[in-house]
Design a protein around this motif. Structure first.
Motif, PDB file in Angstrom:
ATOM      1  N   PRO A 104       0.840  -1.206   0.000  1.00 32.13           N
ATOM      2  CA  PRO A 104       0.000   0.000   0.000  1.00 32.13           C
ATOM      3  C   PRO A 104       0.868   1.246   0.000  1.00 32.13           C
ATOM      4  N   THR A 105       0.391   2.289  -0.643  1.00 36.79           N
ATOM      5  CA  THR A 105       1.137   3.542  -0.689  1.00 36.79           C
ATOM      6  C   THR A 105       0.536   4.537   0.306  1.00 36.79           C
ATOM      7  N   ILE A 106       1.277   5.607   0.550  1.00 32.51           N
ATOM      8  CA  ILE A 106       0.746   6.717   1.333  1.00 32.51           C
ATOM      9  C   ILE A 106      -0.214   7.498   0.435  1.00 32.51           C
ATOM     10  N   ILE A 107      -1.457   7.651   0.856  1.00 36.40           N
ATOM     11  CA  ILE A 107      -2.469   8.325   0.042  1.00 36.40           C
ATOM     12  C   ILE A 107      -2.410   9.823   0.334  1.00 36.40           C
ATOM     13  N   GLU A 108      -1.938  10.586  -0.639  1.00 34.78           N
ATOM     14  CA  GLU A 108      -1.766  12.026  -0.471  1.00 34.78           C
ATOM     15  C   GLU A 108      -3.012  12.774  -0.939  1.00 34.78           C
ATOM     16  N   ILE A 109      -3.332  13.891  -0.272  1.00 33.86           N
ATOM     17  CA  ILE A 109      -4.481  14.681  -0.703  1.00 33.86           C
ATOM     18  C   ILE A 109      -4.213  15.272  -2.081  1.00 33.86           C
ATOM     19  N   GLY A 110      -5.250  15.285  -2.904  1.00 35.48           N
ATOM     20  CA  GLY A 110      -5.133  15.837  -4.247  1.00 35.48           C
ATOM     21  C   GLY A 110      -4.565  14.882  -5.270  1.00 35.48           C
ATOM     22  N   ARG A 156      -5.841   3.102   6.160  1.00 26.34           N
ATOM     23  CA  ARG A 156      -6.185   3.488   4.789  1.00 26.34           C
ATOM     24  C   ARG A 156      -7.521   4.237   4.746  1.00 26.34           C
ATOM     25  N   LEU A 157      -8.460   3.819   5.552  1.00 23.06           N
ATOM     26  CA  LEU A 157      -9.728   4.545   5.605  1.00 23.06           C
ATOM     27  C   LEU A 157      -9.516   5.986   6.069  1.00 23.06           C
ATOM     28  N   ALA A 158      -8.707   6.163   7.091  1.00 18.13           N
ATOM     29  CA  ALA A 158      -8.448   7.508   7.604  1.00 18.13           C
ATOM     30  C   ALA A 158      -7.794   8.381   6.537  1.00 18.13           C
ATOM     31  N   MET A 159      -6.805   7.851   5.828  1.00 15.61           N
ATOM     32  CA  MET A 159      -6.135   8.620   4.782  1.00 15.61           C
ATOM     33  C   MET A 159      -7.103   8.960   3.650  1.00 15.61           C
ATOM     34  N   LEU A 160      -7.937   7.992   3.282  1.00 19.97           N
ATOM     35  CA  LEU A 160      -8.866   8.210   2.184  1.00 19.97           C
ATOM     36  C   LEU A 160      -9.935   9.235   2.536  1.00 19.97           C
ATOM     37  N   PHE A 161     -10.462   9.183   3.755  1.00 17.94           N
ATOM     38  CA  PHE A 161     -11.452  10.173   4.170  1.00 17.94           C
ATOM     39  C   PHE A 161     -10.855  11.580   4.112  1.00 17.94           C
ATOM     40  N   LYS A 162      -9.637  11.716   4.555  1.00 20.71           N
ATOM     41  CA  LYS A 162      -8.975  13.025   4.553  1.00 20.71           C
ATOM     42  C   LYS A 162      -8.766  13.525   3.129  1.00 20.71           C
ATOM     43  N   ALA A 163      -8.324  12.642   2.255  1.00 22.49           N
ATOM     44  CA  ALA A 163      -8.088  13.020   0.858  1.00 22.49           C
ATOM     45  C   ALA A 163      -9.395  13.350   0.147  1.00 22.49           C
ATOM     46  N   ARG A 164     -10.451  12.578   0.450  1.00 13.38           N
ATOM     47  CA  ARG A 164     -11.747  12.814  -0.204  1.00 13.38           C
ATOM     48  C   ARG A 164     -12.346  14.141   0.254  1.00 13.38           C
ATOM     49  N   GLU A 165     -12.177  14.481   1.524  1.00 11.24           N
ATOM     50  CA  GLU A 165     -12.677  15.752   2.038  1.00 11.24           C
ATOM     51  C   GLU A 165     -12.034  16.917   1.290  1.00 11.24           C
ATOM     52  N   TYR A 166     -10.758  16.795   1.001  1.00 15.45           N
ATOM     53  CA  TYR A 166     -10.042  17.821   0.242  1.00 15.45           C
ATOM     54  C   TYR A 166     -10.667  17.982  -1.141  1.00 15.45           C
ATOM     55  N   ASP A 167     -10.919  16.872  -1.821  1.00 21.51           N
ATOM     56  CA  ASP A 167     -11.493  16.936  -3.171  1.00 21.51           C
ATOM     57  C   ASP A 167     -12.895  17.545  -3.152  1.00 21.51           C
ATOM     58  N   LEU A 168     -13.728  17.103  -2.227  1.00 22.90           N
ATOM     59  CA  LEU A 168     -15.097  17.614  -2.166  1.00 22.90           C
ATOM     60  C   LEU A 168     -15.130  19.102  -1.833  1.00 22.90           C
ATOM     61  N   ASN A 169     -14.225  19.538  -0.971  1.00 20.62           N
ATOM     62  CA  ASN A 169     -14.159  20.964  -0.629  1.00 20.62           C
ATOM     63  C   ASN A 169     -13.692  21.812  -1.809  1.00 20.62           C
ATOM     64  N   HIS A 170     -12.959  21.198  -2.721  1.00 18.33           N
ATOM     65  CA  HIS A 170     -12.399  21.914  -3.860  1.00 18.33           C
ATOM     66  C   HIS A 170     -13.446  22.186  -4.938  1.00 18.33           C
ATOM     67  N   ILE A 171     -14.438  21.318  -5.037  1.00 18.77           N
ATOM     68  CA  ILE A 171     -15.405  21.409  -6.137  1.00 18.77           C
ATOM     69  C   ILE A 171     -16.153  22.744  -6.167  1.00 18.77           C
ATOM     70  N   PRO A 172     -16.706  23.235  -5.048  1.00 11.51           N
ATOM     71  CA  PRO A 172     -17.421  24.522  -5.103  1.00 11.51           C
ATOM     72  C   PRO A 172     -16.533  25.688  -5.547  1.00 11.51           C
ATOM     73  N   ILE A 173     -15.260  25.616  -5.221  1.00 13.85           N
ATOM     74  CA  ILE A 173     -14.337  26.682  -5.629  1.00 13.85           C
ATOM     75  C   ILE A 173     -14.223  26.731  -7.150  1.00 13.85           C
ATOM     76  N   PHE A 174     -14.102  25.556  -7.769  1.00 14.85           N
ATOM     77  CA  PHE A 174     -14.026  25.510  -9.229  1.00 14.85           C
ATOM     78  C   PHE A 174     -15.323  26.003  -9.862  1.00 14.85           C
ATOM     79  N   VAL A 175     -16.467  25.639  -9.276  1.00 13.42           N
ATOM     80  CA  VAL A 175     -17.754  26.092  -9.802  1.00 13.42           C
ATOM     81  C   VAL A 175     -17.855  27.621  -9.724  1.00 13.42           C
TER      82      VAL A 175
END
Length: 269
Positions: A104-110, A156-175
């Motif tokens: 398994p790799t380290i799951i980085e945000i973004g 892995r769940l903890a890393m994924l939740f953190k990374a997913r939160e980053y992505d979801l927070n980014h979407i409104p900014i792009f909109v």
């Protein structure tokens, strides 16, 4: 899970047997695996042929390279393989020589999620063996099935939740910036990442995150009531609107449901 390959045409079968015979003559080979559609009996005449050749654990990197080079030379001169490739524009033969060293790799945000669970699932859980089952393959199954250890799963769940939160927070900014297509691209990425979280939370290996969604959610996860909630997330009628933000909220709610079911996994680290 023990599967037997089912080939959609005699040509698929003949090529598979030729490839198998080539690799099983090599002393370093432990097990010859059919993977993906033909392994699960859902292939059609336009389906690819996909194989994974598991080598024994003491096989050196230089030996793997030699096996790969020998295969390229051998396959280029086989009329039946060339006939298969010419049978359809979609007829491809994919073959990976694998060493069973799943890390398994380290799951980085973004960043994109890794293929850790996909590789284990498709190679050890949903693959079909042609001919003999090697001792190393059985050793790997005993190690990784039915699922990997709980400490790693929670990490892995903890890393994924953190990374997913980053992505979801980014979407409104792009909109807000009018970057609708980029926002939709991130939504699609977050959707596949949600599926990864869903499978890890349910201790089940996936087949894919971009296809066979209904088969996996209904049959593997046994969640028929969840499936109707998924396709609307990526169904956008007007991309130049706030609709993507609404879909983002729906996806976030699904993720929050998983977090609650898993005792609000800590993502602060």
């Amino acid at each position: 899970m023990t599967l037997k390959p089912i080939f959609p045409t005699d040509l698929h079968k003949d090529v598979a047997e030729l490839v198998r015979d080539h690799f099983l003559k090599i002393p370093n080979v432990d097990t010859f695996l059919v993977v993906n559609s033909c392994a699960r009996g859902v292939a059609v005449p336009e389906s690819d042929l996909d194989f994974a050749v598991l080598v024994k654990p003491d096989t050196k990197a230089t030996e793997i390279l030699d096996i790969e080079n020998d295969w390229l030379t051998y396959s280029a001169n086989q009329p039946i393989i060339n006939k298969y490739k010419q049978s359809s524009q979609f007829a491809h033969l994919h073959l990976d020589i694998i060493d069973g060293n799943y890390k398994p790799t380290i799951i980085e945000i973004g960043e994109p999620a890794d293929y850790f669970e996909l590789e284990i699932g498709n190679q050890l859980c949903y693959s079909a063996i042609m001919d003999k089952t090697g001792s190393y393959f059985l050793e790997l199954q005993n190690k990784w099935l039915p699922y990997y250890n709980e400490d790693l799963r929670l990490q892995r769940l903890a890393m994924l939740f953190k990374a997913r939160e980053y992505d979801l927070n980014h979407i409104p900014i792009f909109v807000q910036r009018g970057l609708y297509f980029q926002a939709f691209d991130i939504l699609c990425k977050a959707f596949q990442e949600y599926l990864q979280v869903l499978f890890i939370a349910n201790k089940t290996y996936p087949i894919a995150y971009n296809k066979w969604i209904k088969e996996q959610v209904v049959n593997l996860l046994k969640k028929p009531d969840l499936y109707p909630k998924l396709s609307p997330i990526l169904s956008i009628s007007n991309i130049e609107s706030d609709e993507i933000i609404v879909k983002t909220k729906s996806l976030r709610e699904l993720l929050e449901g998983i977090k609650i079911e898993n005792n609000n996994i800590n993502t602060s680290s």
